[in-house]
Design a protein around this motif. Structure first.
Motif, short mmCIF file in Angstrom:
data_model
loop_
_atom_site.label_atom_id
_atom_site.label_comp_id
_atom_site.label_asym_id
_atom_site.label_seq_id
_atom_site.Cartn_x
_atom_site.Cartn_y
_atom_site.Cartn_z
N MET A 1 23.54 -13.99 33.28
CA MET A 1 22.18 -13.86 33.09
C MET A 1 21.57 -13.23 34.32
SD MET A 1 19.90 -16.96 32.13
CE MET A 1 18.16 -17.10 32.53
N ALA A 2 20.59 -12.65 34.05
CA ALA A 2 19.51 -11.83 35.16
C ALA A 2 18.77 -12.93 35.86
CB ALA A 2 18.71 -10.75 34.64
N LYS A 3 18.58 -12.75 37.37
CA LYS A 3 17.93 -13.82 37.85
C LYS A 3 16.47 -13.66 37.65
CE LYS A 3 19.07 -14.40 42.24
NZ LYS A 3 19.46 -14.59 43.57
N LEU A 4 15.72 -14.72 37.54
CA LEU A 4 14.34 -14.83 37.16
C LEU A 4 13.66 -14.20 38.20
CD1 LEU A 4 14.42 -18.14 35.42
CD2 LEU A 4 13.89 -15.98 34.34
N LYS A 5 12.23 -13.54 38.11
CA LYS A 5 11.51 -13.02 39.43
C LYS A 5 10.41 -13.91 39.35
CE LYS A 5 11.81 -8.85 37.38
NZ LYS A 5 11.85 -7.58 37.30
N ALA A 6 9.65 -13.89 40.65
CA ALA A 6 8.41 -14.28 40.87
C ALA A 6 7.75 -13.51 41.77
CB ALA A 6 8.60 -15.74 41.64
N VAL A 7 6.33 -13.32 41.62
CA VAL A 7 5.56 -12.67 42.46
C VAL A 7 4.57 -14.01 43.46
CG1 VAL A 7 3.64 -11.24 42.90
CG2 VAL A 7 5.57 -10.47 41.76
N HIS A 8 4.46 -13.75 44.58
CA HIS A 8 3.93 -15.21 45.00
C HIS A 8 2.65 -14.42 46.07
CE1 HIS A 8 4.67 -18.57 48.29
NE2 HIS A 8 3.56 -18.71 47.69
N TYR A 9 1.60 -14.95 45.98
CA TYR A 9 0.43 -14.69 46.70
C TYR A 9 0.28 -15.80 47.96
CZ TYR A 9 -4.34 -14.66 48.16
OH TYR A 9 -5.53 -14.85 49.13
N ILE A 10 0.02 -15.09 49.03
CA ILE A 10 -0.13 -16.04 50.41
C ILE A 10 -1.27 -15.37 50.82
CG2 ILE A 10 2.01 -17.06 50.48
CD1 ILE A 10 2.66 -14.83 52.72
N ASN A 11 -1.99 -16.37 51.88
CA ASN A 11 -3.01 -15.77 52.79
C ASN A 11 -2.50 -15.22 54.28
OD1 ASN A 11 -2.46 -18.03 54.03
ND2 ASN A 11 -4.47 -19.13 54.05
N GLN A 12 -3.41 -14.87 54.95
CA GLN A 12 -3.04 -14.19 56.25
C GLN A 12 -2.45 -15.26 57.01
OE1 GLN A 12 -6.18 -15.21 55.58
NE2 GLN A 12 -6.60 -16.67 57.42
N PHE A 13 -2.48 -16.52 57.01
CA PHE A 13 -1.67 -17.43 57.92
C PHE A 13 -0.45 -17.49 57.51
CE2 PHE A 13 -0.36 -21.66 58.66
CZ PHE A 13 -0.60 -21.97 59.78
N TYR A 14 -0.28 -17.75 56.25
CA TYR A 14 1.39 -17.89 55.74
C TYR A 14 2.08 -16.62 55.79
CZ TYR A 14 0.53 -22.82 54.47
OH TYR A 14 0.13 -23.86 54.40
N ALA A 15 1.36 -15.38 55.98
CA ALA A 15 2.22 -14.02 56.22
C ALA A 15 2.47 -14.05 57.73
CB ALA A 15 1.17 -12.92 55.61
N GLY A 16 1.85 -14.80 58.40
CA GLY A 16 2.23 -14.59 59.97
C GLY A 16 1.26 -13.60 60.56
N ILE A 17 0.03 -13.34 60.16
CA ILE A 17 -0.60 -12.34 60.58
C ILE A 17 -1.71 -13.05 61.54
CG2 ILE A 17 -2.67 -10.66 59.95
CD1 ILE A 17 -1.01 -10.29 57.43
#
Length: 165
Positions: A1-17
């Motif tokens: 079975m193929a692995k399920l996929k997710a897209v994730h939204y984060i802000n600048q803080f969690y992106a390390g920016i």
């Protein structure tokens, strides 16, 4: 079975920016895991992976004109990635981040047809604005509660991706 996929939204803080000083940063897409995505994947134990991370500064995405400019970019990411689920945050009690998470989930779910979930503290202003038509998981008040909140979001996101009741 193929692995399920997710897209994730984060802000600048969690992106390390950066924090408040970088809250005006525009839209970008990451292929590398950042922030809560790392924990989510560990909790899914190989059943699902985050295939794209959408990043946008809290101030930027909450400006109506910028938000309208970002929507076609979000649509493009979703169409290319073909995720089984979309996840935003969690935002805890961060007001601008909560509103961004909820409104992006609302768009992805109601316009693009992808099951979506976010998490935040029950007193976050976004809850009253978006809970009627969206899944918002209750989290701890601050990010110090990430280890208690993320498993609940991860479990629910996996159920959505598997199309379970």
């Amino acid at each position: 079975m193929a692995k399920l996929k997710a897209v994730h939204y984060i802000n600048q803080f969690y992106a390390g920016i950066g924090g408040e000083a970088m809250a005006d940063i525009g839209f970008s897409v990451l292929d590398v895991k950042k922030g809560p995505a790392i924990g989510l994947e560990q909790l899914w134990q190989g059943e699902m992976e985050v295939v794209r991370i959408i990043v946008c500064g809290d101030n930027y995405i909450n400006d109506d004109a910028n938000y309208e400019r970002v929507l076609p970019e979000i649509k493009k990411v979703i169409e290319e990635a073909k995720p089984d689920v979309f996840i935003a945050g969690p935002a805890f009690n961060a007001g601008r981040y909560g509103v961004a998470c909820a409104k992006v989930c609302d768009y992805v779910k109601n316009t693009l047809g992808v099951p979506s979930v976010t998490g935040m503290w029950h007193e976050n202003p976004a809850v009253a604005m978006y809970v009627k038509d969206n899944y918002i998981i209750s989290t701890r008040e601050t990010a110090a509660g990430m280890s208690k909140s993320l498993p609940i979001v991860a479990k629910f996101a996996l159920k959505l991706a598997k199309k379970e009741p």
